[in-house]
Design an enzyme around this catalytic site. Structure first.
Site, mmCIF file in Angstrom:
data_model
loop_
_atom_site.group_PDB
_atom_site.id
_atom_site.type_symbol
_atom_site.label_atom_id
_atom_site.label_comp_id
_atom_site.label_asym_id
_atom_site.label_seq_id
_atom_site.Cartn_x
_atom_site.Cartn_y
_atom_site.Cartn_z
ATOM 1 N N LYS A 1 -37.009 44.142 65.881
ATOM 2 C CA LYS A 1 -36.634 42.803 65.393
ATOM 3 C C LYS A 1 -37.933 42.082 65.013
ATOM 4 O O LYS A 1 -38.455 41.266 65.782
ATOM 5 C CB LYS A 1 -35.881 42.040 66.485
HETATM 6 C C1 LIG Z 1 -30.432 42.140 61.696
HETATM 7 C C2 LIG Z 1 -29.625 42.301 62.940
HETATM 8 N N1 LIG Z 1 -28.702 43.272 63.003
HETATM 9 C C3 LIG Z 1 -27.944 43.451 64.097
HETATM 10 C C4 LIG Z 1 -28.073 42.624 65.190
HETATM 11 C C5 LIG Z 1 -27.215 42.871 66.408
HETATM 12 O O1 LIG Z 1 -27.980 43.425 67.442
HETATM 13 P P1 LIG Z 1 -27.631 43.143 68.955
HETATM 14 O O2 LIG Z 1 -26.238 43.566 69.146
HETATM 15 O O3 LIG Z 1 -28.592 43.995 69.723
HETATM 16 O O4 LIG Z 1 -27.838 41.698 69.178
HETATM 17 C C6 LIG Z 1 -29.014 41.597 65.166
HETATM 18 C C7 LIG Z 1 -29.182 40.705 66.317
HETATM 19 O O5 LIG Z 1 -30.016 40.906 67.142
HETATM 20 C C8 LIG Z 1 -29.819 41.436 64.022
HETATM 21 O O6 LIG Z 1 -30.739 40.460 63.963
#
Ligand SMILES: Cc1ncc(COP(=O)(O)O)c(C=O)c1O
Length: 306
Positions: free
Chosen positions: A155
């Site tokens: 991220k």
């Molecule tokens: C670009 C992106 N995709 C998917 C997710 C979903 O990930 P998670 O379920 O780990 O929060 C997030 C959020 O964190 C995100 O920023």
């Protein structure tokens, strides 16, 4: 109680935690973060932190490695700091915890090497990010950044300009959220969520090779679908037009939870209402993230009651 931050290796009131305007990450996006949920159980009057260690594993093993950020903390220590921050902050509602590892040198010059690293955590109240009803989406004219540009596996702060472009375009065109395609036109993900389709009663979701963040909610949903509903998930390349033909469609994410997509590009998904499987998963998920399902307590960290 004022909200607290963990900043410069100590806890302090959020209002006192400030970065200098020359901070490298502020100029170049050289930072990575996590989003973790503290789910407030109003009946038990307690917080359940959901898969907090998995979030820190992703931050250290993906984002920090890609950005060459070295933090002096173990995963255990990071989890402890997070618990202490929530205890100090005294919220009694659902919160979102934002740890951020960043290039902290106050210097000009775009690079990753020869820079200092630092780490902070903040916590803020946050209801479900996209609401609780079915949402309307569009496929974005922006394409998802490729792994050869900025890897989606971490991220990484700079990547979120890609998400912000898509989100605002969607919002300005009257939609709730954007769905981004890869450069070669396959489904990737939402601006901050993974996407699932229901096709012939099975879950279908894009694979990691289509530039998605490997979501922790995505993983949770795949496991709950299999264990509790006996529904398999197929991870494969998905065409845009499959969105229009799917029986059901939904997003998953820590901030958004599970949110039904009821319309894509002005076409209803299924009958235009929350689908049956989506609704079942939402119900299961809600119990699990509050720590009310004994089978999944390994994913939960409860705060000691004060
Ligand atoms: C670009 C992106 N995709 C998917 C997710 C979903 O990930 P998670 O379920 O780990 O929060 C997030 C959020 O964190 C995100 O920023």
């Amino acid at each position: 109680m004022p909200p607290y931050a963990f900043f410069h290796k100590q806890f302090m009131p959020l209002s006192e935690a400030k970065i200098g305007i020359l901070t490298h990450a502020f100029h170049y996006g050289t930072a990575c973060f996590e989003g973790i949920r503290g789910n407030w159980d109003s009946e038990r009057e307690n917080f359940c932190l959901f898969r907090v260690d998995d979030h820190y594993k992703r931050m250290l093993n993906n984002g920090c490695r890609i950005l060459k950020i070295n933090l002096p903390y173990s995963i255990n220590k990071l989890c402890q700091l997070t618990v202490e921050l929530i205890e100090r902050s005294g919220f009694r509602e659902d919160v979102y915890i934002r740890p951020l590892a960043y290039k902290s040198s106050e210097t000009i010059g775009v690079r990753l090497h020869n820079l200092e690293d630092d780490f902070l955590i903040i916590v803020t109240p946050l209801p479900p990010y996209l609401g609780t009803k079915g949402i309307r989406c569009c496929t974005s004219s922006w394409r998802r950044v490729d792994d050869t540009m900025i890897p989606a596996r971490g991220k990484i702060c700079g990547t979120y300009v890609n998400s912000a472009l898509a989100k605002t375009e969607a919002w300005e065109n009257g939609f709730d959220e954007a769905i981004l395609l890869t450069l070669d036109g396959h489904l990737s993900e939402g601006s901050g969520e993974n996407v699932f389709l229901v096709i012939n009663g099975k879950l279908v979701t894009p694979p990691s090779s289509d530039n998605i963040l490997l979501g922790i909610t995505r993983d949770t949903v795949i496991k709950l679908a299999k264990n509790e509903l006996d529904i398999d998930t197929v991870e494969r390349q998905v065409d845009r037009s499959e969105l229009y033909l799917a029986e059901e469609c939904f997003f998953t994410g820590t901030a958004a939870h599970i949110v039904p997509i009821v319309e894509v590009d002005h076409r209803p998904v299924g009958n235009g209402e929350t689908g049956k499987i989506t609704a079942e998963l939402q119900k299961l998920f809600k119990e699990v993230i509050l720590g009310r399902n004994p089978k999944y307590l390994d994913w939960c960290t409860f705060l000691a009651k004060s």
